[in-house]
Design an enzyme around this catalytic site. Structure first.
Site, PDB file in Angstrom:
ATOM      1  N   SER A 103      -1.755   4.980  -5.649  1.00  0.00           N
ATOM      2  CA  SER A 103      -0.870   4.660  -6.764  1.00  0.00           C
ATOM      3  C   SER A 103      -0.728   5.858  -7.718  1.00  0.00           C
ATOM      4  O   SER A 103      -0.226   6.902  -7.318  1.00  0.00           O
ATOM      5  CB  SER A 103      -1.388   3.409  -7.475  1.00  0.00           C
ATOM      6  OG  SER A 103      -0.442   2.887  -8.367  1.00  0.00           O
ATOM      7  N   ASP A 163       6.961  -3.210  -2.571  1.00  0.00           N
ATOM      8  CA  ASP A 163       5.955  -2.914  -3.597  1.00  0.00           C
ATOM      9  C   ASP A 163       6.406  -3.492  -4.947  1.00  0.00           C
ATOM     10  O   ASP A 163       7.437  -3.079  -5.484  1.00  0.00           O
ATOM     11  CB  ASP A 163       5.780  -1.397  -3.711  1.00  0.00           C
ATOM     12  CG  ASP A 163       4.583  -1.000  -4.554  1.00  0.00           C
ATOM     13  OD1 ASP A 163       4.376  -1.613  -5.623  1.00  0.00           O
ATOM     14  OD2 ASP A 163       3.864  -0.060  -4.173  1.00  0.00           O
ATOM     15  N   HIS A 167       1.622  -3.633  -3.053  1.00  0.00           N
ATOM     16  CA  HIS A 167       1.112  -2.414  -3.692  1.00  0.00           C
ATOM     17  C   HIS A 167      -0.344  -2.218  -3.321  1.00  0.00           C
ATOM     18  O   HIS A 167      -1.209  -3.023  -3.686  1.00  0.00           O
ATOM     19  CB  HIS A 167       1.258  -2.519  -5.206  1.00  0.00           C
ATOM     20  CG  HIS A 167       0.909  -1.248  -5.924  1.00  0.00           C
ATOM     21  ND1 HIS A 167       1.705  -0.131  -5.888  1.00  0.00           N
ATOM     22  CD2 HIS A 167      -0.174  -0.915  -6.686  1.00  0.00           C
ATOM     23  CE1 HIS A 167       1.149   0.837  -6.609  1.00  0.00           C
ATOM     24  NE2 HIS A 167       0.002   0.382  -7.092  1.00  0.00           N
TER      25      HIS A 167
END
Length: 359
Positions: free
Chosen positions: A173, A302, A330
């Protein structure tokens, strides 16, 4: 243990230059390809993919060793090591992990990936960004999606400490965005043989808008609460009056990432505004100049973003491969059954690192 280390910023110590020809012949780089990931019947929803591993899956057992690394400006980052460090020269290699927003070595993805990698024979070191991992850093500044200097300092430190050990890195991320930016900024780096970026935000401005819509706002609320609480707690011991135009009362009124970045991230780190920060730090701007073999794993569904953030093939350097799946959430990519879930990422990461390191 506290280690103080001084180093020229121009140091590029390495001993393992990565070349495209080290990649497996059957893998096409410089392209966007369909991922082999397929979700199970019970986890096709993007929120299940994102939330289940975090709140419902049992954590794998990891033995961590902590170490503090003093930075050139006198601040510090905390490192978390796992694996047989004393026998690192005989290991498959060193994997450097960068966590996501408000993450740590206890984050589900970092903990379980580390357990997987150690089992495979690697040594792992996770760098907590400044102020993460349960301990405030000593300076007003913190971390953000484009802060690469601390990571670069760490990589050079590792190269000096273990010059003969092959090294790879992976980010999740926010950490994935940071890693892509670092590799794009330093195409001549010779420390890392390869990198993996999982669920990078690519375009920060688009992500700040997307996560403020629909059910995705629950992720924003959850993360923002932690960000604000950490800031307010830190304000009790550090004077921010010369850095920010808000106090703890105004900080608690912040409701979106964009507001936080406008009032906190940007002024703390030298940006004119949130938009300036987003433009200068979005990973998509650095993909064309990456010269280190890099695998990006991403899902179209996502919930932290939308498909508008995705790069085009023309954005990718010849050594960058984007594996894209329709589903996966995600940092999810979960398969198996509800009572025995499996993280598909583990197998894919193992395969990629084996190819890069030829082990």
């Amino acid at each position: 243990e506290c280690i103080r280390y001084s180093m020229s910023q121009s140091l590029t110590a390495s001993r393992s230059l990565a070349h495209p020809q080290t990649l497996a012949e059957n893998h096409v780089f410089g392209e966007i390809v369909r991922s082999t990931f397929t979700p199970p019947w019970w986890a096709k929803n993007r929120h299940i993919q994102t939330i289940w591993p975090r709140f419902f899956q049992r954590r794998l057992n990891v033995h961590w060793q902590k170490e503090r690394l003093i930075l050139p400006d006198g601040d510090f980052v905390n490192l978390a090591w796992s694996g047989e460090r004393k026998d690192i020269e005989q290991s498959k290699g060193l994997v450097v992990i960068f966590h996501g927003l408000e993450g740590s070595n206890k984050s589900h993805y970092a903990n379980d990936m580390t357990a997987n990698l150690v089992t495979q024979g690697y040594v792992v070191v996770l760098m907590h960004f400044r102020g993460c991992g349960g301990e405030h850093n000593s300076l007003p500044r913190a971390y953000h999606s484009g802060e690469t200097q601390d990571a670069w300092y760490l990589l050079n430190w590792l190269a000096e400490l273990y010059p003969g050990v092959p090294k790879v890195a992976m980010g999740f991320s926010l950490g994935a965005n940071m890693l892509l930016k670092l590799l794009g900024e330093r195409p001549k780096q010779t420390i890392l043989r390869g990198g993996i970026a999982i669920s990078p935000p690519f375009k920060l401005a688009e992500c700040s808008l997307s996560i403020n819509q629909g059910m995705s706002r629950m992720y924003q609320s959850y993360l923002l609460k932690s960000m604000v609480n950490n800031l307010v707690d830190k304000m009790r011991t550090i004077d921010y009056s010369d850095h920010l135009e808000i106090d703890d009362v105004k900080a608690r009124k912040i409701k979106t990432f964009k507001e936080f970045d406008d009032h906190v991230t940007a002024p703390l780190h030298g940006f004119d505004s949130a938009d300036d920060y987003y433009e200068k730090c979005s990973a998509i701007n650095f993909l064309p100049t990456i010269a280190t073999p890099t695998l990006i794993i991403h899902a179209k569904d996502d919930p932290f973003m939308n498909e508008s953030v995705l790069p085009k093939t023309t954005n990718l350097a010849s050594v960058v491969r984007l594996e894209l799946s329709d589903r996966g959430g995600h940092v999810g990519f979960m398969q198996g059954t509800p009572w025995q879930p499996i993280i598909w990422l583990h197998e894919r990461v193992n395969q990629y690192f084996q190819e890069i390191l030829r082990v």
